[in-house]
Design a protein around this motif. Structure first.
Motif, PDB file in Angstrom:
ATOM      1  N   TYR A 127     -50.055  25.157 -30.193  1.00 37.09           N
ATOM      2  CA  TYR A 127     -49.149  24.036 -30.439  1.00 37.09           C
ATOM      3  C   TYR A 127     -47.735  24.526 -30.130  1.00 37.09           C
ATOM      4  O   TYR A 127     -47.274  25.495 -30.743  1.00 37.09           O
ATOM      5  N   VAL A 128     -47.124  23.901 -29.143  1.00 36.76           N
ATOM      6  CA  VAL A 128     -45.778  24.328 -28.713  1.00 36.76           C
ATOM      7  C   VAL A 128     -44.782  23.205 -29.019  1.00 36.76           C
ATOM      8  O   VAL A 128     -45.027  22.041 -28.708  1.00 36.76           O
ATOM      9  N   GLU A 129     -43.692  23.578 -29.662  1.00 34.12           N
ATOM     10  CA  GLU A 129     -42.635  22.627 -30.019  1.00 34.12           C
ATOM     11  C   GLU A 129     -41.384  22.933 -29.167  1.00 34.12           C
ATOM     12  O   GLU A 129     -41.196  24.073 -28.725  1.00 34.12           O
ATOM     13  N   VAL A 130     -40.577  21.917 -28.954  1.00 34.90           N
ATOM     14  CA  VAL A 130     -39.304  22.076 -28.237  1.00 34.90           C
ATOM     15  C   VAL A 130     -38.196  21.665 -29.196  1.00 34.90           C
ATOM     16  O   VAL A 130     -38.240  20.578 -29.776  1.00 34.90           O
ATOM     17  N   ASP A 131     -37.194  22.518 -29.368  1.00 32.07           N
ATOM     18  CA  ASP A 131     -36.101  22.196 -30.286  1.00 32.07           C
ATOM     19  C   ASP A 131     -35.141  21.204 -29.626  1.00 32.07           C
ATOM     20  O   ASP A 131     -34.533  21.504 -28.593  1.00 32.07           O
ATOM     21  N   ILE A 132     -35.033  19.998 -30.222  1.00 32.21           N
ATOM     22  CA  ILE A 132     -34.042  19.022 -29.727  1.00 32.21           C
ATOM     23  C   ILE A 132     -33.043  18.683 -30.831  1.00 32.21           C
ATOM     24  O   ILE A 132     -32.406  17.625 -30.819  1.00 32.21           O
ATOM     25  N   THR A 133     -32.905  19.603 -31.798  1.00 31.76           N
ATOM     26  CA  THR A 133     -32.005  19.275 -32.927  1.00 31.76           C
ATOM     27  C   THR A 133     -30.540  19.457 -32.537  1.00 31.76           C
ATOM     28  O   THR A 133     -29.642  19.055 -33.256  1.00 31.76           O
ATOM     29  N   GLY A 134     -30.321  20.117 -31.418  1.00 29.98           N
ATOM     30  CA  GLY A 134     -28.943  20.133 -30.907  1.00 29.98           C
ATOM     31  C   GLY A 134     -28.081  21.298 -31.349  1.00 29.98           C
ATOM     32  O   GLY A 134     -26.895  21.338 -31.065  1.00 29.98           O
ATOM     33  N   GLY A 135     -28.658  22.241 -32.026  1.00 27.11           N
ATOM     34  CA  GLY A 135     -27.851  23.392 -32.453  1.00 27.11           C
ATOM     35  C   GLY A 135     -27.951  24.548 -31.467  1.00 27.11           C
ATOM     36  O   GLY A 135     -28.231  24.345 -30.280  1.00 27.11           O
ATOM     37  N   VAL A 136     -27.798  25.752 -31.985  1.00 28.28           N
ATOM     38  CA  VAL A 136     -27.754  26.946 -31.137  1.00 28.28           C
ATOM     39  C   VAL A 136     -29.098  27.187 -30.442  1.00 28.28           C
ATOM     40  O   VAL A 136     -29.161  27.835 -29.403  1.00 28.28           O
ATOM     41  N   SER A 137     -30.169  26.604 -31.024  1.00 25.85           N
ATOM     42  CA  SER A 137     -31.495  26.840 -30.406  1.00 25.85           C
ATOM     43  C   SER A 137     -31.962  25.628 -29.601  1.00 25.85           C
ATOM     44  O   SER A 137     -33.150  25.462 -29.330  1.00 25.85           O
ATOM     45  N   MET A 138     -31.034  24.788 -29.185  1.00 26.88           N
ATOM     46  CA  MET A 138     -31.402  23.613 -28.374  1.00 26.88           C
ATOM     47  C   MET A 138     -32.242  24.059 -27.167  1.00 26.88           C
ATOM     48  O   MET A 138     -31.883  25.018 -26.468  1.00 26.88           O
ATOM     49  N   GLY A 139     -33.404  23.401 -26.953  1.00 26.59           N
ATOM     50  CA  GLY A 139     -34.224  23.730 -25.787  1.00 26.59           C
ATOM     51  C   GLY A 139     -35.129  24.926 -25.986  1.00 26.59           C
ATOM     52  O   GLY A 139     -35.882  25.308 -25.081  1.00 26.59           O
ATOM     53  N   LYS A 140     -35.071  25.542 -27.188  1.00 27.22           N
ATOM     54  CA  LYS A 140     -35.983  26.665 -27.461  1.00 27.22           C
ATOM     55  C   LYS A 140     -37.416  26.132 -27.546  1.00 27.22           C
ATOM     56  O   LYS A 140     -37.678  25.097 -28.152  1.00 27.22           O
ATOM     57  N   THR A 141     -38.358  26.840 -26.935  1.00 25.79           N
ATOM     58  CA  THR A 141     -39.778  26.471 -27.042  1.00 25.79           C
ATOM     59  C   THR A 141     -40.457  27.506 -27.936  1.00 25.79           C
ATOM     60  O   THR A 141     -40.225  28.713 -27.769  1.00 25.79           O
ATOM     61  N   MET A 142     -41.235  27.015 -28.879  1.00 27.16           N
ATOM     62  CA  MET A 142     -41.866  27.949 -29.823  1.00 27.16           C
ATOM     63  C   MET A 142     -43.342  27.606 -29.962  1.00 27.16           C
ATOM     64  O   MET A 142     -43.724  26.440 -30.027  1.00 27.16           O
ATOM     65  N   ALA A 143     -44.186  28.628 -29.985  1.00 28.86           N
ATOM     66  CA  ALA A 143     -45.638  28.443 -30.156  1.00 28.86           C
ATOM     67  C   ALA A 143     -46.003  28.792 -31.598  1.00 28.86           C
ATOM     68  O   ALA A 143     -45.494  29.760 -32.152  1.00 28.86           O
ATOM     69  N   ASP A 144     -46.885  27.962 -32.171  1.00 27.44           N
ATOM     70  CA  ASP A 144     -47.309  28.153 -33.565  1.00 27.44           C
ATOM     71  C   ASP A 144     -48.475  29.131 -33.611  1.00 27.44           C
ATOM     72  O   ASP A 144     -49.632  28.759 -33.813  1.00 27.44           O
ATOM     73  N   PHE A 145     -48.139  30.423 -33.436  1.00 32.23           N
ATOM     74  CA  PHE A 145     -49.191  31.440 -33.308  1.00 32.23           C
ATOM     75  C   PHE A 145     -50.055  31.519 -34.562  1.00 32.23           C
ATOM     76  O   PHE A 145     -51.248  31.777 -34.482  1.00 32.23           O
ATOM     77  N   TYR A 146     -49.470  31.290 -35.753  1.00 30.06           N
ATOM     78  CA  TYR A 146     -50.237  31.444 -37.005  1.00 30.06           C
ATOM     79  C   TYR A 146     -50.737  30.102 -37.540  1.00 30.06           C
ATOM     80  O   TYR A 146     -51.149  29.989 -38.679  1.00 30.06           O
ATOM     81  N   LYS A 147     -50.665  29.047 -36.675  1.00 29.65           N
ATOM     82  CA  LYS A 147     -51.176  27.713 -37.066  1.00 29.65           C
ATOM     83  C   LYS A 147     -50.544  27.222 -38.374  1.00 29.65           C
ATOM     84  O   LYS A 147     -51.189  26.579 -39.199  1.00 29.65           O
ATOM     85  N   LEU A 148     -49.283  27.497 -38.561  1.00 36.68           N
ATOM     86  CA  LEU A 148     -48.580  27.140 -39.811  1.00 36.68           C
ATOM     87  C   LEU A 148     -48.325  25.634 -39.904  1.00 36.68           C
ATOM     88  O   LEU A 148     -48.237  25.065 -40.982  1.00 36.68           O
ATOM     89  N   THR A 149     -48.202  24.975 -38.730  1.00 37.15           N
ATOM     90  CA  THR A 149     -47.895  23.528 -38.755  1.00 37.15           C
ATOM     91  C   THR A 149     -49.164  22.695 -38.926  1.00 37.15           C
ATOM     92  O   THR A 149     -49.095  21.491 -39.096  1.00 37.15           O
ATOM     93  N   LYS A 150     -50.309  23.352 -38.829  1.00 36.83           N
ATOM     94  CA  LYS A 150     -51.605  22.639 -38.873  1.00 36.83           C
ATOM     95  C   LYS A 150     -51.742  21.616 -37.731  1.00 36.83           C
ATOM     96  O   LYS A 150     -52.617  20.753 -37.776  1.00 36.83           O
TER      97      LYS A 150
END
Ligand code: RIB
Ligand code: CA
Length: 317
Positions: free
Chosen positions: A261-284
């Motif tokens: 599960y890969v998320e893209v940060d669109i919150t607009g802060g310093v990590s705008m556009g960061k892509t993150m994978a849920d390696f530990y399945k924390l988001t379910k």
């Protein structure tokens, strides 16, 4: 041979141009069309370059469509420092004689994919503005496309545009967010694998023995790109991100993949556009894509050089 039918969505761009040449050099593939988007350069410059590269490779029968010139929400961000003002480094392409199709890229992508459900592989190697709007205009695209290979993102790897974000995502993070969460069958090709794929001066020099406009284009385009990589990242050579993504359409064994599960940060802060994978399945959350995380980089580079060599031999001059 049963050819894989592909459509490009691209911002040529030096490595985009190399991906297009590799596709034309690969008998496993049938390039059905090229949709261009803003990114490395303006969409009009990208259009001229796409038409010019296809003419250079005697492939001007392939239709080209003009897409968006701006991101969905973000201000325009181009990359002249990386690809040159003309988008192809020091290379000089002839002014193309061929014209683009009349349709906008969005309508071109929809028409081509909906006319052959389950047949078309979409290769996205630029910002995802065109693709995001296409799936909003025609949601049936999501099920009709055979597969989507996306060059973009930085999972464990540092960003190349901000410390966290990769260029294609950072330029239009909202479009990436829409596409990544669309449900399309996505294979993501992030910097984690592309940064191992360095085309060296020796690789380029090896091609120069062939008398053809193709090696000359590759040398002139990559000379600029290598200067950028040396100055900004102390890399001796250039990272041919998009060509790796294209290669996986016919040689998937070049990489190792994990479903995430890969998320893209669109919150607009310093990590705008960061892509993150849920390696530990924390988001379910269920996985929304296959992510290439391992690569046989030198095997890929040798494949690239070998195929461009063959293409060059077929286009003397
Ligand atoms: O971050 C690399 C990507 O951004 C590649 O597609 C390159 O062409 C640029 O568009
Ligand atoms: Ca690109």
């Amino acid at each position: 041979m049963n050819q894989k039918r592909i459509l490009f969505d691209t911002d040529p761009g030096i490595d985009d141009s190399l991906a297009i040449l590799l596709a034309l050099a690969s008998p496993e593939l049938k390039v059905e069309g090229v949709s261009v988007v803003h990114g490395n350069c303006s969409v009009d410059q990208a259009l001229t370059n796409a038409l010019g590269v296809l003419e250079l490779a005697q492939a001007s029968h392939i239709p080209v469509a003009r897409g968006f010139e701006l991101p969905l929400v973000q201000p325009s961000l181009l990359a002249p420092e990386t690809h040159g003002e003309g988008g192809v480094g020091y290379a000089k392409l002839r002014t193309p004689k061929t014209k683009p199709v009349a349709q906008h890229s969005v309508d071109f992508l929809i028409e081509r994919i909906m006319s052959a459900p389950g047949e078309i592989t979409l290769v996205c190697i630029g910002p995802l503005t065109n693709v995001a709007v296409a799936i909003r205009k025609e949601p049936r695209l999501i099920k009709a496309v055979k597969e989507v290979v996306i060059m973009g993102g930085a999972i464990r790897h540092e960003g190349n545009t901000t410390p966290l974000a990769e260029f294609n995502v950072y330029v239009d993070p909202h479009a990436s967010h829409m596409v990544y969460h669309s449900g399309m069958p996505i294979t993501l090709v992030p910097l984690d694998v592309t940064y191992h794929c360095i085309l060296t001066p020796d690789d380029v020099q090896h091609l120069q023995k062939i008398k053809s406009p193709i090696p000359t284009f590759v040398a002139d385009a990559t000379r600029f790109y290598m200067e950028f990589h040396d100055e900004y990242q102390q890399i001796k050579g250039c990272i041919i991100n998009d060509a790796l993504a294209l290669a996986l359409t016919f040689a998937p064994e070049l990489c190792d993949y994990e479903d995430h599960y890969v998320e893209v940060d669109i919150t607009g802060g310093v990590s705008m556009g960061k892509t993150m994978a849920d390696f530990y399945k924390l988001t379910k959350q269920p996985a929304n894509m296959k992510v290439a995380l391992g690569v046989r980089a030198r095997d890929f580079i040798e494949l690239f050089v070998e195929r461009v060599e063959k293409l060059s031999e077929s286009i003397p001059g």
